[in-house]
Design a protein around this motif. Structure first.
Motif, PDB file in Angstrom:
ATOM      1  N   VAL A  63      -6.844   8.850  -1.837  1.00 48.14           N
ATOM      2  CA  VAL A  63      -6.344   8.292  -0.582  1.00 48.14           C
ATOM      3  C   VAL A  63      -4.979   8.915  -0.267  1.00 48.14           C
ATOM      4  CG1 VAL A  63      -5.259   6.353  -1.796  1.00 48.14           C
ATOM      5  CG2 VAL A  63      -5.812   6.133   0.625  1.00 48.14           C
ATOM      6  N   TYR A 114      -4.496   5.182   6.661  1.00 42.32           N
ATOM      7  CA  TYR A 114      -4.893   5.883   5.445  1.00 42.32           C
ATOM      8  C   TYR A 114      -6.227   6.608   5.606  1.00 42.32           C
ATOM      9  CZ  TYR A 114      -1.064   3.419   3.259  1.00 42.32           C
ATOM     10  OH  TYR A 114       0.192   2.964   2.951  1.00 42.32           O
ATOM     11  N   MET A 166      -9.019   0.383   2.139  1.00 45.08           N
ATOM     12  CA  MET A 166      -8.278   1.596   2.470  1.00 45.08           C
ATOM     13  C   MET A 166      -8.957   2.368   3.599  1.00 45.08           C
ATOM     14  SD  MET A 166      -5.715   1.300   0.446  1.00 45.08           S
ATOM     15  CE  MET A 166      -4.885   2.848   0.789  1.00 45.08           C
ATOM     16  N   LEU A 223       0.823  -1.205   0.000  1.00 41.21           N
ATOM     17  CA  LEU A 223       0.000   0.000   0.000  1.00 41.21           C
ATOM     18  C   LEU A 223       0.858   1.255   0.000  1.00 41.21           C
ATOM     19  CD1 LEU A 223      -2.878  -0.914   2.508  1.00 41.21           C
ATOM     20  CD2 LEU A 223      -2.918  -1.002   0.014  1.00 41.21           C
TER      21      LEU A 223
END
Length: 241
Positions: free
Chosen positions: A238, A221, A215, A171
């Motif tokens: 994001v 996040y 997410m 990520l």
């Protein structure tokens, strides 16, 4: 090559000796997201009682059984037949991509060879599938993720997302690569980066049906929407918190 949205023609080749019949209906539904399964074949020794569970599924899902006798003990004739047919289809030029259904690493070189020709390879197998085969495919979907969704993860499970080092690393790299000067990254670009970084990345692996939900659940996040213009749906963005 045709775009999946325009109906890419896909060859679905199933190693029935190494795949479960119970997943076939959901597997074909998943494949429909990428194109049309114009070729559907399942390989195995259909005289064997071990494949009895496949027979009704083949008929109901219009999958052609390809008979392959095991001529020699210890040699996998099914793999050889599937590979030969795949190469014939590849050179005939009648399909835009392949769906290889197996958890067997013997198909690693086949997947790589198809990709060398510029065609897309979708792999489907269990989580025990060897990493070389997973990595050789453009996209690899674990059949366990095709099971009906379970209840949403508990808060304790959400917190554990941070403790998953592989997930956190993927990520972070995907978001950083797509982020603008303000630190925000368009979620669609993040998803593309994740697919490039790991062919088997799938938010369903962590219990979330969509990347957006994963997410939002991850404590590191923040997700928000931005207008995309008149008459268009807003875009999701994001960033690290």
């Amino acid at each position: 090559m045709s775009d999946p949205a325009e109906g890419a023609r896909l060859a679905v080749l199933i190693d029935a000796d190494n795949a479960s019949a119970k997943h076939i209906e959901r597997l074909l539904a998943e494949i429909a997201k990428y194109g049309t399964a114009s070729v559907r074949r399942a390989y195995g020794d259909w005289t064997s009682t071990q494949l009895a569970s496949w027979k009704s599924e083949l008929l109901e899902n219009s999958v052609q059984p390809i008979q392959q006798f095991s001529y020699t003990t210890g040699k996998n004739a099914t793999d050889s037949a599937l590979i030969i047919d795949a190469m014939d289809l590849l050179h005939a030029g009648r399909v835009d991509g392949f769906c290889l259904v197996s958890s067997d690493s013997d198909f690693t070189r086949l997947a790589a060879r198809i990709r060398e020709e510029g065609l897309t390879v979708y792999g489907f197998g269990q989580r025990k599938t060897p990493k070389p085969f997973v990595a050789a495919c453009n996209t690899f979907i674990y059949v366990e993720n095709l099971e009906p969704p379970k209840a949403p993860p508990a808060e304790t499970a959400k917190t554990s997302l941070r403790e998953d080092r592989r997930l956190s690393s993927l990520l972070e790299e995907a978001v950083d690569a797509a982020a603008g000067d303000d630190g925000w990254a368009q979620l669609g670009a993040v998803g593309s980066n994740l697919s490039r970084l790991a062919s088997d990345f799938d938010s369903r692996t962590w219990g979330y049906g969509k990347l957006t939900d994963l997410m939002k659940a991850h404590p590191d996040y923040q997700v928000k929407s931005r207008p995309a213009g008149e008459g268009k749906s807003p875009n999701a963005y994001v960033r690290h918190t």
